[in-house]
Design a protein around this motif. Structure first.
Motif, PDB file in Angstrom:
ATOM      1  N   ASP A 148      56.005 -13.136 -34.422  1.00  0.00           N
ATOM      2  CA  ASP A 148      54.656 -12.802 -33.984  1.00  0.00           C
ATOM      3  C   ASP A 148      53.629 -13.003 -35.095  1.00  0.00           C
ATOM      4  O   ASP A 148      52.478 -13.358 -34.842  1.00  0.00           O
ATOM      5  N   THR A 162      41.652 -11.532 -28.434  1.00  0.00           N
ATOM      6  CA  THR A 162      42.955 -11.784 -27.811  1.00  0.00           C
ATOM      7  C   THR A 162      43.454 -10.519 -27.130  1.00  0.00           C
ATOM      8  O   THR A 162      43.374  -9.419 -27.682  1.00  0.00           O
ATOM      9  N   PHE A 179      52.055  -9.465 -34.672  1.00  0.00           N
ATOM     10  CA  PHE A 179      50.904 -10.298 -34.333  1.00  0.00           C
ATOM     11  C   PHE A 179      49.639  -9.775 -34.994  1.00  0.00           C
ATOM     12  O   PHE A 179      48.871 -10.522 -35.618  1.00  0.00           O
ATOM     13  N   TYR A 216      48.163 -12.912 -25.713  1.00  0.00           N
ATOM     14  CA  TYR A 216      49.410 -12.935 -26.477  1.00  0.00           C
ATOM     15  C   TYR A 216      50.392 -11.978 -25.814  1.00  0.00           C
ATOM     16  O   TYR A 216      50.078 -10.802 -25.595  1.00  0.00           O
ATOM     17  N   TYR A 242      49.701 -17.560 -25.521  1.00  0.00           N
ATOM     18  CA  TYR A 242      50.596 -17.583 -26.674  1.00  0.00           C
ATOM     19  C   TYR A 242      51.614 -16.451 -26.516  1.00  0.00           C
ATOM     20  O   TYR A 242      51.316 -15.419 -25.911  1.00  0.00           O
ATOM     21  N   SER A 243      52.793 -16.636 -27.081  1.00  0.00           N
ATOM     22  CA  SER A 243      53.820 -15.617 -26.870  1.00  0.00           C
ATOM     23  C   SER A 243      54.958 -15.773 -27.869  1.00  0.00           C
ATOM     24  O   SER A 243      55.013 -16.735 -28.638  1.00  0.00           O
TER      25      SER A 243
END
Length: 387
Positions: A148, A162, A179, A216, A242-243
């Motif tokens: 992440d 995000t 993240f 995300y 995104y992931s």
């Protein structure tokens, strides 16, 4: 349903059998989630390990091997009982597992306290990377936050706001923490959903209302299949997606074109250009007729790591200190190329951003876009008392 399967290397082709315990050799418990919607992850891990074992002629470090495959059912209490059975009834030397962080946290203490080495082919909980690091635990995958962190760094500068979403358990929290550690933009919102949720209409409505620059998600296995499908159906594909572990080789056979173009982050992809990886992917596809996922790649590496360590101690499994040192030396040819362990027994390796593509043969896989982080030390390593 049978929850424990014994595999003896003495049978041709690693045929499932119920032979008596081997008089000499190494006993390995392979604990995976093999039932329910999460079974596809465990099947990848199991098959990756068994493929490596088959390539080695059923031996690990020159010793005949016996493998006991256990289904943890994604239930920590069940996993603990099966871990005790592996120790008390089967007297295993090593356990390769688990697939989910909540199970990993439940089994690592009981197993390592019994003198068993644990090699994780997937979860790398923060609690085992920092102050709670364990001499007998080795993450052959990554620390949960790291994939992440790759995406967070990559998305910074591309998206000012995000929206974050993950299941409500240890790994979900670790992944979103990772993240946020490297993302420099604003978090539009942060949602945690039940681990068994399959309908995301309410959450998708919240995303639409928030109108973020990107989404995300950490939504592994069946969660990811439904989330990606419903994301497309809700008409949200104009918001970049995104992931980690949401669009991968486990979920792509069901997601298909719905996932094409979506990005992810990780330490491996099927097209990673190493000789060992090319051979692994070809062998896995030939044997199982599906594209391997990182779960299979890590378990495959775990088998070769174990082989190298047992070989280094001359098959003397009783010398725990020597075996531990041999595991930490990581003297094997990883599918990921350069690979080593840090002081906390978590890997030092490269990380990449990938994108989903459809292959010429109609199958789907992730493909490397660029390397983002080079052999980073995880954020918790400094708290580990091991040196």
């Amino acid at each position: 349903m049978k929850r424990i399967t014994r595999i003896s290397a003495l049978t041709a082709g690693l045929v499932l059998t119920a032979l008596p315990a081997l008089a000499e050799g190494v006993k390995v418990g392979v604990m995976m989630t093999l039932s329910g919607s999460a079974a596809v992850l465990g099947e990848q891990g199991r098959d990756g390990f068994l493929l490596a074992l088959e390539e080695m002629g059923g031996k690990l470090g020159g010793l005949e091997s016996e493998v006991i495959v256990v289904d943890d059912e994604l239930k920590p209490d069940v996993a603990v009982n099966r871990a005790r059975e592996l120790v008390e009834s089967h007297k295993v030397d090593v356990v390769v597992g688990a697939m989910y962080s909540n199970v990993q946290m439940a089994i690592t203490g009981p197993l390592t306290e019994a003198g068993v080495f644990v090699l994780s082919p997937n979860p790398g909980p923060s609690a085992l990377a920092g102050a709670g690091c364990n001499p007998n635990f080795f993450a052959v995958s990554y620390q949960n936050d790291q994939p992440d962190e790759v995406v967070g760094a990559y998305v910074s500068g591309k998206a000012a706001r995000t929206f974050l979403i993950a299941p409500n358990y240890q790994a979900g929290k670790d992944h979103l923490t990772g993240f946020k550690r490297t993302y420099t933009g604003e978090v539009a919102d942060e949602l945690y959903v039940p681990l068994d949720q399959m309908d995301y209409s309410a959450e998708l409505a919240q995303i639409a209302a928030a109108a973020p620059d990107a989404v995300y998600a950490f939504m592994p296995g069946g969660l990811g299949v439904n989330f990606v499908r419903q994301y497309r159906q809700a008409g949200l594909e104009t918001i970049p997606f995104y992931s980690t572990f949401t669009v991968d080789e486990v979920t792509l056979p069901a997601q298909k074109k719905d996932a094409v173009g979506f990005h992810s982050g990780g330490d491996w992809a099927p097209d990673l250009d190493t000789e060992r990886n090319r051979a692994f992917v070809a062998a896995f596809e030939a044997k199982y007729d599906r594209v391997p996922a990182s779960y299979a790649a890590h378990a495959y590496d775990a088998a070769y790591l174990l082989d190298s360590a047992i070989r280094a101690v001359g098959g003397n499994l009783a010398d725990k200190d020597a075996l531990r040192a041999a595991l930490k030396a990581a003297d094997f040819d990883s599918v990921r190329g350069e690979f080593s362990f840090g002081a906390n027994h978590f890997p030092l390796q490269d990380f990449y951003v990938t994108r989903v593509a459809e292959r010429a043969d109609g199958k789907f896989q992730t493909q490397i876009v660029e390397k983002v982080l080079e052999k980073p030390v995880d954020a918790y390593a400094a708290e580990c008392p091991m040196k």
